[in-house]
Design an enzyme around this catalytic site. Structure first.
Site, PDB file in Angstrom:
ATOM      1  N   ASN A 117       0.577  -1.290  -0.385  1.00 26.65           N
ATOM      2  CA  ASN A 117      -0.131  -0.280  -0.122  1.00 26.65           C
ATOM      3  C   ASN A 117       0.912   1.064  -0.231  1.00 26.65           C
ATOM      4  O   ASN A 117       0.678   2.370  -0.198  1.00 26.65           O
ATOM      5  CB  ASN A 117      -1.186   0.138   1.004  1.00 26.65           C
ATOM      6  N   SER A 191      -0.293  -7.809   6.817  1.00 25.32           N
ATOM      7  CA  SER A 191      -1.181  -8.517   7.570  1.00 25.32           C
ATOM      8  C   SER A 191      -1.142  -8.788   9.003  1.00 25.32           C
ATOM      9  O   SER A 191      -0.210  -9.238   9.027  1.00 25.32           O
ATOM     10  CB  SER A 191      -2.535  -9.470   6.974  1.00 25.32           C
ATOM     11  N   GLU A 212       4.197  -5.003  12.048  1.00 27.33           N
ATOM     12  CA  GLU A 212       3.382  -3.307  12.126  1.00 27.33           C
ATOM     13  C   GLU A 212       2.110  -4.252  11.402  1.00 27.33           C
ATOM     14  O   GLU A 212       2.261  -4.272  10.484  1.00 27.33           O
ATOM     15  CB  GLU A 212       4.094  -2.518  11.581  1.00 27.33           C
ATOM     16  N   CYS A 246      -2.903   1.909   6.483  1.00 27.72           N
ATOM     17  CA  CYS A 246      -3.565   0.769   7.693  1.00 27.72           C
ATOM     18  C   CYS A 246      -3.899   2.190   9.005  1.00 27.72           C
ATOM     19  O   CYS A 246      -4.501   1.580   9.546  1.00 27.72           O
ATOM     20  CB  CYS A 246      -2.082  -0.121   8.482  1.00 27.72           C
ATOM     21  N   GLU A 332     -11.154  -5.997   8.810  1.00 23.03           N
ATOM     22  CA  GLU A 332     -10.543  -4.512   8.085  1.00 23.03           C
ATOM     23  C   GLU A 332     -11.325  -3.955   6.663  1.00 23.03           C
ATOM     24  O   GLU A 332     -10.924  -4.736   6.006  1.00 23.03           O
ATOM     25  CB  GLU A 332      -8.944  -4.209   8.499  1.00 23.03           C
TER      26      GLU A 332
HETATM   27  P1  NAD Z   1       0.724  -9.254   3.567  1.00 20.30           P
HETATM   28  O1  NAD Z   1       0.535  -9.696   4.808  1.00 20.30           O
HETATM   29  O2  NAD Z   1       0.069 -10.141   2.048  1.00 20.30           O
HETATM   30  O3  NAD Z   1       2.038  -9.266   2.924  1.00 20.30           O
HETATM   31  C1  NAD Z   1       2.730  -8.061   3.383  1.00 20.30           C
HETATM   32  C2  NAD Z   1       4.404  -8.879   3.196  1.00 20.30           C
HETATM   33  O4  NAD Z   1       4.378 -10.384   3.244  1.00 20.30           O
HETATM   34  C3  NAD Z   1       4.550  -8.580   1.577  1.00 20.30           C
HETATM   35  O5  NAD Z   1       5.839  -8.390   1.152  1.00 20.30           O
HETATM   36  C4  NAD Z   1       4.505 -10.129   0.965  1.00 20.30           C
HETATM   37  O6  NAD Z   1       5.627 -10.856   0.336  1.00 20.30           O
HETATM   38  C5  NAD Z   1       4.887 -10.816   2.591  1.00 20.30           C
HETATM   39  N1  NAD Z   1       3.886 -12.654   2.758  1.00 20.30           N
HETATM   40  C6  NAD Z   1       3.387 -12.548   2.264  1.00 20.30           C
HETATM   41  N2  NAD Z   1       2.971 -14.102   2.865  1.00 20.30           N
HETATM   42  C7  NAD Z   1       3.909 -14.848   3.762  1.00 20.30           C
HETATM   43  C8  NAD Z   1       4.412 -15.435   4.480  1.00 20.30           C
HETATM   44  N3  NAD Z   1       4.038 -16.770   4.467  1.00 20.30           N
HETATM   45  N4  NAD Z   1       5.087 -16.037   4.760  1.00 20.30           N
HETATM   46  C9  NAD Z   1       6.128 -15.023   4.472  1.00 20.30           C
HETATM   47  N5  NAD Z   1       6.835 -13.115   3.880  1.00 20.30           N
HETATM   48  C10 NAD Z   1       4.782 -13.725   3.004  1.00 20.30           C
HETATM   49  O7  NAD Z   1       0.001  -7.262   3.518  1.00 20.30           O
HETATM   50  P2  NAD Z   1      -0.336  -6.396   2.656  1.00 20.30           P
HETATM   51  O8  NAD Z   1      -1.418  -7.610   1.156  1.00 20.30           O
HETATM   52  O9  NAD Z   1       0.803  -6.566   1.717  1.00 20.30           O
HETATM   53  O10 NAD Z   1      -0.323  -5.658   3.305  1.00 20.30           O
HETATM   54  C11 NAD Z   1      -2.154  -4.982   3.812  1.00 20.30           C
HETATM   55  C12 NAD Z   1      -1.851  -5.192   5.031  1.00 20.30           C
HETATM   56  O11 NAD Z   1      -0.646  -4.568   5.622  1.00 20.30           O
HETATM   57  C13 NAD Z   1      -3.631  -4.599   5.745  1.00 20.30           C
HETATM   58  O12 NAD Z   1      -3.683  -5.520   6.733  1.00 20.30           O
HETATM   59  C14 NAD Z   1      -2.231  -3.376   6.241  1.00 20.30           C
HETATM   60  O13 NAD Z   1      -3.439  -2.819   7.335  1.00 20.30           O
HETATM   61  C15 NAD Z   1      -1.159  -3.841   6.609  1.00 20.30           C
HETATM   62  N6  NAD Z   1      -0.323  -2.485   6.970  1.00 20.30           N
HETATM   63  C16 NAD Z   1      -0.001  -2.393   8.444  1.00 20.30           C
HETATM   64  C17 NAD Z   1       0.777  -1.503   7.970  1.00 20.30           C
HETATM   65  C18 NAD Z   1       1.183  -0.718   9.189  1.00 20.30           C
HETATM   66  O14 NAD Z   1       2.119  -0.065   9.439  1.00 20.30           O
HETATM   67  N7  NAD Z   1       0.637  -1.391  10.808  1.00 20.30           N
HETATM   68  C19 NAD Z   1       1.698  -0.719   7.055  1.00 20.30           C
HETATM   69  C20 NAD Z   1       0.341  -0.691   6.474  1.00 20.30           C
HETATM   70  C21 NAD Z   1      -0.542  -2.263   5.884  1.00 20.30           C
END
Ligand code: NAD
Length: 457
Positions: A117, A191, A212, A246, A332
């Site tokens: 994002n 996530s 995070e 987020c 969410e």
């Molecule tokens: P995601 O968890 O699907 O992916 C995040 C990262 O993890 C990516 O680089 C992905 O390649 C990697 N990944 C995915 N599955 C994995 C696994 N099984 N093992 C290891 N790595 C893996 O999240 P997203 O869809 O990219 O982002 C959206 C989510 O992130 C939302 O829930 C949002 O709230 C959260 N978010 C949180 C913050 C914060 O600062 N707290 C900031 C931005 C987004």
């Protein structure tokens, strides 16, 4: 990247770290300066990639991704000598003559994993802290923001040696292959579900993690508010990057007395801010488009509701006629939908919010100081913003992070340096005045011991 390749990269970083070069403050300052120059000189390419991935407007992309990171680098460069100086602490009488210090030691190789994002800002903001603290870094951008990921890969490859700063592109499998006993720290943004998987993998090697995670952030609007200012701040915070933030206000909890006065102002503010689609971010992909669309079936759409799947556009939408059990309040949202529920008792709202998982942020609009204190003191969340929304995350002084399901650990500014530094306790004692009564066989009575400890400790 295969297991063998990631092992080779990690081995190289381990060797570089052990050479001690990253302990040198001048080396770190050079790295940060190069990073600043690299980002500045690639500004248009970064904006372009963000436009392709998410149709981000130049203003939103620059402020939240490029500008924020540049400022973090400037702060780190300015403060690094002060931050990294061993911090002297008191030494009790029992250890005199002597002195005590806290040293900030880099962990080694830090793996930084980021989401799609804010594909640039959420990768580089932690990286600044990791490099400033003297770590080597392997960065894993989100494969979903594909243009930004490719650009980051080539920029870092062209400007830094992989022995201390490398980018690895790929998906979950690639990321998991990087988590092994040679990684020293994992910084994950994404996530909550994937965060759990990361922590599980990290636990095998006892790797420290910062997580995070997802945000389900209530935005509560009390009776005592400036309606126009509140509407502007909520609409801006909610629809920035089309709600794919987020820290976006996830749902609005509006005092029932404001139903007739506030909602029309909310609608007209949306119309004023977004007269057309030009500067409104797109939904990242069809999977998320369908997920968000499914949240639009329940309740009554009172503003927006336009969907264009071909162009991944969903207009800023306000939904009423839902309750605490509706799907849109349970999940969410992470998109341009603002569900609204009404309340008449703040305690009930705080109870309902805390029944859900602990939010990343709570937003409370009210001029009533007592109510403000109630929200600050009775809620559990990563942060609270009074009369504002995503303003808190723009701060470089406030540590940013979640609690419980919204994460653990924090960063930004000095907090980033602290996160990526192990605090090593150092005590220097002299050979003088060795207090023999402390050694066995113990001769002191318990009473005397208690009295002595009161003075000596
Ligand atoms: P995601 O968890 O699907 O992916 C995040 C990262 O993890 C990516 O680089 C992905 O390649 C990697 N990944 C995915 N599955 C994995 C696994 N099984 N093992 C290891 N790595 C893996 O999240 P997203 O869809 O990219 O982002 C959206 C989510 O992130 C939302 O829930 C949002 O709230 C959260 N978010 C949180 C913050 C914060 O600062 N707290 C900031 C931005 C987004």
């Amino acid at each position: 990247m295969h297991q063998i390749e990631s092992d080779i990269l990690l081995q190289k970083q381990k060797g570089f770290f052990e050479s001690g070069k990253t302990r040198n403050i001048s080396f770190r300052l050079d790295v940060l300066t190069n990073l600043y120059k690299m980002i500045e000189s690639n500004e248009s390419k970064i904006l372009d990639a963000l436009k392709k991935d998410l149709n981000k407007s130049t203003t939103e992309a620059y402020t939240s991704e490029i500008g924020y990171v540049l400022k973090e680098i400037q702060i780190a460069i300015k403060q690094l000598k002060k931050w990294s100086k061993p911090q002297r602490v008191k030494t009790a009488l029992i250890n005199q003559p002597g002195s005590s210090f806290i040293h900030h030691i880099p962990y080694g190789t830090v793996l930084v994993i980021s989401p799609w994002n804010y594909p640039f800002g959420l990768l580089f903001t932690p990286i600044v802290g990791a490099l400033a603290a003297g770590n080597c870094v392997i960065a894993k951008p989100s494969e979903i923001a594909v243009n930004t990921s490719h650009l980051i890969y080539s920029m870092i490859k062209d400007n830094f040696h992989e022995e201390y700063f490398a980018v690895v592109e790929g998906d979950a499998e690639v990321t998991q292959s990087l988590i092994n006993d040679k990684i020293d720290y994992i910084f994950f943004t994404g996530s909550t579900n994937v965060g759990k998987k990361i922590m599980k993998s990290a636990s095998i090697f006892l790797l420290p993690v910062t997580l995070e995670l997802g945000g389900k952030n209530p935005c509560i609007v009390d009776k005592e508010v400036n309606l126009e200012v509140s509407a502007r701040r909520i609409v801006w915070g909610k629809f920035f990057n089309a709600g794919q933030t987020c820290v976006a206000p996830d749902y609005l909890v509006l005092h029932k007395d404001l139903k007739d006065s506030f909602l029309p102002i909310l609608k007209s503010t949306i119309d004023e801010f977004y007269p057309d689609r030009d500067n409104f971010s797109h939904i990242i992909n069809t999977k998320h488009f369908d997920r968000i669309s499914a949240l639009m079936v329940e309740g009554k759409i009172i503003s927006g509701g336009i969907k264009d799947k071909e162009n991944l556009y969903i207009s800023p939408t306000v939904i009423t006629d839902i309750d605490w059990n509706s799907k849109i309040i349970q999940e969410e949202v992470f998109g341009p939908l603002l569900p609204v529920i009404f309340y008449d008792n703040l305690d009930d709202v705080l109870f309902n919010c805390s029944k859900k998982s602990k939010p990343l942020c709570i937003y409370f609009f009210s001029d009533d100081k007592l109510q403000q204190e109630k929200v600050i003191n009775q809620s559990i969340s990563g942060s609270v913003c009074i009369n504002g929304t995503i303003h808190t995350i723009m701060s470089h002084e406030l540590p940013f992070g979640g609690v419980g399901a919204s994460g653990m650990g924090n960063y930004h500014g000095k907090a980033s340096f602290d996160t990526f530094s192990q605090k090593k306790s150092v005590m220097k004692k002299s050979f003088l005045f060795d207090q023999k009564f402390a050694y066995p066989p113990y001769k002191t009575t318990l009473n005397l011991l208690k009295k002595a400890l009161k003075i000596l400790n």
